[in-house]
Scaffold this active site. Structure first.
Site, PDB file in Angstrom:
ATOM      1  N   ASP A  11       1.020  -1.186  -0.036  1.00  0.00           N
ATOM      2  CA  ASP A  11       0.075  -0.125   0.098  1.00  0.00           C
ATOM      3  C   ASP A  11       1.041   1.139   0.191  1.00  0.00           C
ATOM      4  O   ASP A  11       2.239   1.392  -0.292  1.00  0.00           O
ATOM      5  CB  ASP A  11      -1.089  -0.107   1.178  1.00  0.00           C
ATOM      6  CG  ASP A  11      -0.351   0.291   2.506  1.00  0.00           C
ATOM      7  OD1 ASP A  11       0.936   0.224   2.432  1.00  0.00           O
ATOM      8  OD2 ASP A  11      -1.201   0.289   3.362  1.00  0.00           O
ATOM      9  N   HIS A  12       0.448   2.549   0.092  1.00  0.00           N
ATOM     10  CA  HIS A  12       1.169   3.611   0.236  1.00  0.00           C
ATOM     11  C   HIS A  12       2.160   3.552   1.327  1.00  0.00           C
ATOM     12  O   HIS A  12       3.344   4.116   1.213  1.00  0.00           O
ATOM     13  CB  HIS A  12       0.084   4.831   0.339  1.00  0.00           C
ATOM     14  CG  HIS A  12      -0.739   4.765   1.492  1.00  0.00           C
ATOM     15  ND1 HIS A  12      -1.730   3.885   1.509  1.00  0.00           N
ATOM     16  CD2 HIS A  12      -0.664   5.457   2.810  1.00  0.00           C
ATOM     17  CE1 HIS A  12      -2.498   4.120   2.918  1.00  0.00           C
ATOM     18  NE2 HIS A  12      -1.705   4.733   3.510  1.00  0.00           N
ATOM     19  N   CYS A  68       3.094  -3.171   4.135  1.00  0.00           N
ATOM     20  CA  CYS A  68       2.337  -2.071   4.072  1.00  0.00           C
ATOM     21  C   CYS A  68       2.776  -1.450   5.644  1.00  0.00           C
ATOM     22  O   CYS A  68       4.172  -1.552   5.886  1.00  0.00           O
ATOM     23  CB  CYS A  68       0.790  -2.587   4.546  1.00  0.00           C
ATOM     24  SG  CYS A  68       0.439  -3.551   6.082  1.00  0.00           S
ATOM     25  N   GLY A  69       2.236  -0.422   6.303  1.00  0.00           N
ATOM     26  CA  GLY A  69       2.914   0.113   7.200  1.00  0.00           C
ATOM     27  C   GLY A  69       3.173  -0.889   8.441  1.00  0.00           C
ATOM     28  O   GLY A  69       4.535  -0.570   9.025  1.00  0.00           O
ATOM     29  N   THR A  70       2.761  -1.831   8.827  1.00  0.00           N
ATOM     30  CA  THR A  70       2.925  -2.872   9.863  1.00  0.00           C
ATOM     31  C   THR A  70       3.139  -4.257   9.402  1.00  0.00           C
ATOM     32  O   THR A  70       3.671  -4.817  10.134  1.00  0.00           O
ATOM     33  CB  THR A  70       1.962  -2.973  10.896  1.00  0.00           C
ATOM     34  OG1 THR A  70       0.729  -3.246  10.475  1.00  0.00           O
ATOM     35  CG2 THR A  70       1.543  -1.480  11.764  1.00  0.00           C
ATOM     36  N   GLY A  71       2.739  -4.251   8.215  1.00  0.00           N
ATOM     37  CA  GLY A  71       2.593  -5.644   7.510  1.00  0.00           C
ATOM     38  C   GLY A  71       1.410  -6.497   7.774  1.00  0.00           C
ATOM     39  O   GLY A  71       1.299  -7.521   7.432  1.00  0.00           O
ATOM     40  N   HIS A 101      10.082 -24.000   8.316  1.00  0.00           N
ATOM     41  CA  HIS A 101       9.185 -24.698   8.970  1.00  0.00           C
ATOM     42  C   HIS A 101       7.988 -24.582   8.399  1.00  0.00           C
ATOM     43  O   HIS A 101       6.932 -25.467   8.765  1.00  0.00           O
ATOM     44  CB  HIS A 101       9.118 -24.129  10.422  1.00  0.00           C
ATOM     45  CG  HIS A 101      10.438 -24.649  11.302  1.00  0.00           C
ATOM     46  ND1 HIS A 101      10.519 -24.734  12.515  1.00  0.00           N
ATOM     47  CD2 HIS A 101      11.542 -25.124  10.950  1.00  0.00           C
ATOM     48  CE1 HIS A 101      11.636 -25.182  13.167  1.00  0.00           C
ATOM     49  NE2 HIS A 101      12.443 -25.379  12.004  1.00  0.00           N
ATOM     50  N   ARG A 112       6.897   0.679   8.568  1.00  0.00           N
ATOM     51  CA  ARG A 112       7.113   1.578   9.712  1.00  0.00           C
ATOM     52  C   ARG A 112       7.661   0.827  10.982  1.00  0.00           C
ATOM     53  O   ARG A 112       7.620   1.584  12.017  1.00  0.00           O
ATOM     54  CB  ARG A 112       5.863   2.069   9.992  1.00  0.00           C
ATOM     55  CG  ARG A 112       5.167   3.081   9.019  1.00  0.00           C
ATOM     56  CD  ARG A 112       3.859   3.486   9.224  1.00  0.00           C
ATOM     57  NE  ARG A 112       3.332   4.379   8.096  1.00  0.00           N
ATOM     58  CZ  ARG A 112       1.722   4.435   8.027  1.00  0.00           C
ATOM     59  NH1 ARG A 112       1.053   3.948   8.776  1.00  0.00           N
ATOM     60  NH2 ARG A 112       1.520   5.412   7.084  1.00  0.00           N
ATOM     61  N   ARG A 135       9.351 -33.583   9.369  1.00  0.00           N
ATOM     62  CA  ARG A 135       8.301 -33.413  10.399  1.00  0.00           C
ATOM     63  C   ARG A 135       7.342 -32.129  10.144  1.00  0.00           C
ATOM     64  O   ARG A 135       6.196 -31.944  10.579  1.00  0.00           O
ATOM     65  CB  ARG A 135       8.927 -33.158  11.973  1.00  0.00           C
ATOM     66  CG  ARG A 135       9.509 -31.790  12.067  1.00  0.00           C
ATOM     67  CD  ARG A 135      10.211 -31.988  13.623  1.00  0.00           C
ATOM     68  NE  ARG A 135      10.815 -30.947  13.918  1.00  0.00           N
ATOM     69  CZ  ARG A 135      11.801 -30.263  13.684  1.00  0.00           C
ATOM     70  NH1 ARG A 135      12.532 -30.809  12.787  1.00  0.00           N
ATOM     71  NH2 ARG A 135      12.275 -29.038  13.943  1.00  0.00           N
ATOM     72  N   HIS A 136       7.845 -31.143   9.326  1.00  0.00           N
ATOM     73  CA  HIS A 136       7.169 -29.833   8.849  1.00  0.00           C
ATOM     74  C   HIS A 136       6.120 -30.242   7.959  1.00  0.00           C
ATOM     75  O   HIS A 136       4.895 -29.422   8.051  1.00  0.00           O
ATOM     76  CB  HIS A 136       7.881 -28.744   8.537  1.00  0.00           C
ATOM     77  CG  HIS A 136       9.001 -28.585   9.576  1.00  0.00           C
ATOM     78  ND1 HIS A 136       8.712 -28.090  10.875  1.00  0.00           N
ATOM     79  CD2 HIS A 136      10.378 -28.652   9.771  1.00  0.00           C
ATOM     80  CE1 HIS A 136       9.728 -27.939  11.648  1.00  0.00           C
ATOM     81  NE2 HIS A 136      10.728 -28.492  10.989  1.00  0.00           N
ATOM     82  N   ARG A 139       2.392 -30.820   9.071  1.00  0.00           N
ATOM     83  CA  ARG A 139       1.846 -29.585   9.904  1.00  0.00           C
ATOM     84  C   ARG A 139       1.269 -28.511   8.741  1.00  0.00           C
ATOM     85  O   ARG A 139       0.374 -27.987   8.745  1.00  0.00           O
ATOM     86  CB  ARG A 139       2.861 -29.105  10.690  1.00  0.00           C
ATOM     87  CG  ARG A 139       3.328 -30.059  11.923  1.00  0.00           C
ATOM     88  CD  ARG A 139       4.386 -29.407  12.545  1.00  0.00           C
ATOM     89  NE  ARG A 139       4.962 -30.678  13.556  1.00  0.00           N
ATOM     90  CZ  ARG A 139       6.103 -30.700  14.167  1.00  0.00           C
ATOM     91  NH1 ARG A 139       7.059 -29.864  13.805  1.00  0.00           N
ATOM     92  NH2 ARG A 139       6.253 -31.764  15.039  1.00  0.00           N
TER      93      ARG A 139
HETATM   94  C1  RB5 Z   1      -2.132   2.662   6.461  1.00  0.00           C
HETATM   95  O1  RB5 Z   1      -2.336   3.867   7.355  1.00  0.00           O
HETATM   96  C2  RB5 Z   1      -1.738   1.566   7.601  1.00  0.00           C
HETATM   97  O2  RB5 Z   1      -2.749   1.349   8.266  1.00  0.00           O
HETATM   98  C3  RB5 Z   1      -1.354   0.264   6.761  1.00  0.00           C
HETATM   99  O3  RB5 Z   1      -0.304   0.529   5.774  1.00  0.00           O
HETATM  100  C4  RB5 Z   1      -1.141  -1.154   7.428  1.00  0.00           C
HETATM  101  O4  RB5 Z   1      -0.206  -0.792   8.642  1.00  0.00           O
HETATM  102  C5  RB5 Z   1      -2.189  -1.917   8.038  1.00  0.00           C
HETATM  103  O5  RB5 Z   1      -2.245  -2.881   8.460  1.00  0.00           O
END
Ligand code: RB5
Length: 147
Positions: A11-12, A68-71, A101, A112, A135-136, A139
């Site tokens: 994303d952005h 993305c920001g957090t993934g 695994h 971020r 073993r994996h 699973r």
């Molecule tokens: C965008 O602001 C943010 O919410 C997105 O990139 C992501 O972190 C969501 O999980």
């Protein structure tokens, strides 16, 4: 000779890091399939997680990288699709173990959360590491996913 095709999508919030990682992936000898986003303008991460899932499901790319920001959001979106095993990783150890695994076929990163060098290390570990099987394997089969 190309090592294969790796799809990238973000994303952005992940756009700038995706551009850096695309170069890193090319430098490792892979073809890059860029599924967007192509500008820093605000977009919705589910659209890009879904685009990745479709590329993996139809075999257009062997593996994928999502940012993305957090993934978190983009990995949730991708993991709603049967063909995807997306792993949200924060360092090269988790990226390596996701391959060894979990046979993860998509790496998710938070732009971020991790810096450029850590993100590149994650990508290298993800691309270089094979699934251990053994073993994996049973699973991973129980996850019911697979391209
Ligand atoms: C965008 O602001 C943010 O919410 C997105 O990139 C992501 O972190 C969501 O999980």
């Amino acid at each position: 000779m190309s090592q294969g095709t790796i799809a990238l999508a973000s994303d952005h919030a992940g756009f700038a890091l995706k551009q850096v990682l695309a170069e890193h992936v090319r430098a490792q000898g892979y073809e890059v399939m860029d599924l967007g986003t192509h500008t820093p303008d605000s977009v919705d991460y589910p659209d890009y997680g879904t685009a990745m899932a479709e590329a993996i499901a139809k075999g257009a790319a062997e593996k994928g990288i999502l940012v993305c920001g957090t993934g978190i959001g983009i990995s949730i979106a991708a993991n709603r699709h049967h063909a995807v095993r997306a792993a949200l990783c924060h360092n090269s150890s988790t990226a390596r173990l996701a391959r060894q695994h979990n046979d993860a076929n998509v790496l998710a990163l938070g732009a971020r959360i991790v810096g450029e060098e850590v993100a590149k290390d994650c990508v290298s570990a993800f691309l270089e590491t094979a699934f251990e099987g053994g073993r994996h394997a049973g699973r991973v089969a129980k996850l019911g996913s697979g391209a």
